[in-house]
Write an enzyme that holds these catalytic residues in place. Sequence first.
Site, short mmCIF file in Angstrom:
data_model
loop_
_atom_site.label_atom_id
_atom_site.label_comp_id
_atom_site.label_asym_id
_atom_site.label_seq_id
_atom_site.Cartn_x
_atom_site.Cartn_y
_atom_site.Cartn_z
N ASN A 177 0.82 -1.21 0.00
CA ASN A 177 0.00 0.00 0.00
C ASN A 177 0.86 1.26 0.00
O ASN A 177 1.98 1.26 0.51
CB ASN A 177 -0.93 0.00 1.22
CG ASN A 177 -1.80 -1.25 1.27
OD1 ASN A 177 -2.14 -1.82 0.23
ND2 ASN A 177 -2.15 -1.68 2.46
N HIS A 180 5.74 -0.70 -2.94
CA HIS A 180 5.36 0.03 -4.15
C HIS A 180 5.47 1.54 -3.97
O HIS A 180 4.86 2.31 -4.71
CB HIS A 180 3.93 -0.35 -4.57
CG HIS A 180 3.80 -1.79 -4.94
ND1 HIS A 180 2.64 -2.51 -4.78
CD2 HIS A 180 4.70 -2.66 -5.46
CE1 HIS A 180 2.83 -3.76 -5.18
NE2 HIS A 180 4.07 -3.87 -5.60
N GLY A 217 -4.57 -9.37 3.80
CA GLY A 217 -5.33 -8.53 2.89
C GLY A 217 -4.75 -8.37 1.51
O GLY A 217 -4.84 -7.30 0.90
N SER A 218 -4.17 -9.43 0.97
CA SER A 218 -3.62 -9.38 -0.38
C SER A 218 -4.01 -10.63 -1.15
O SER A 218 -3.91 -11.74 -0.63
CB SER A 218 -2.09 -9.25 -0.35
OG SER A 218 -1.56 -9.30 -1.67
N SER A 219 -4.45 -10.43 -2.39
CA SER A 219 -4.73 -11.57 -3.26
C SER A 219 -3.46 -12.15 -3.85
O SER A 219 -3.49 -13.23 -4.44
CB SER A 219 -5.67 -11.14 -4.40
OG SER A 219 -5.03 -10.16 -5.21
#
Length: 312
Positions: free
Chosen positions: A136, A153, A252-254
């Site tokens: 995030n 990122h 919380g990440s695919s």
Amino acid sequence: MRVSSLLRFRSTPLQRSTVKQQQYVPQHKPAVQDDIKRLEDFLISKPNILVLTGAGISTESGIPDYRSEGVGLYARTNHKPIQHLEFVKSTSVRKRYWARNFVGWPNFSSTQPNATHHALARFEREMRVQAVVTQNVDRLHTKAGSRNIVELHGSGYVVKCLSCEYRIDRHEFQTILATLNPAFKDAPDMIRPDGDVEIPLDYIENFHIPECRECGGNLKPEIVFFGDCVPRPRLDKIAEMVYNSDGLLVLGSSLLVFSGYRMVLQMKDLKLPVAIVNIGDTRADHLADIKISAKCGDVIPKLFDFRKMNAS
């Protein structure tokens, strides 16, 4: 209807805030107590656990993700993420990006961390985790008090020059944009109820972006856009953290973006365990030692909560 009855139907600011924060969380089942206990047992003997967080933890703060079914940006709008080469090559793309970013910045930058962010900061203070690597760009881990963070990122809170080493704080850059674009004083009216930004084309065409103060180059948020590469020193630092860890906790990440999935593969190459908490399937479910399909906020804040243990 009596006044007392009317009051029951009047929402408070806290209730309205809660509704806003949860509007981007996809449908999910409640967390199972046995799963929480299983994850706690997994973590208790691993003080050097590395945590990887994705957009799924920030949806609970009111920031939408891209892919969540029914509530993600792909599902709700025709919005597509900015591509790095398009931003670099096209003046019109840069104008459109910065105009939307300018309008959305006050709302985005005022977003507050939720219970999961605060729990991870507590785990760091209690020396239960080594560090947080986040996909995030919202700085919510920093706001919550975490210190050992790698922003995989980048961050939306820094603006950089594409041609030199110049950097400027995003809040300061907002002031410059506001000075250059007085016509945008009515910008808050352009924010749609779903949080997206709708800007008339003539506003975008007349939007002014400052040049770099040092070299006159183009300015870009210090974010790794789609099609760009994570800087090598950052990847090397994460690889070292993986090597020194005793496992990975994904929240919380695919894991559809390879930069995050790579960490799971690195863990497995080292024969280290992986636990995942995420609403819905992920790219690495087949590699996980533990997978809990639940909202992070229903699981993580309940771990190692000795106040509740003592109360019971």
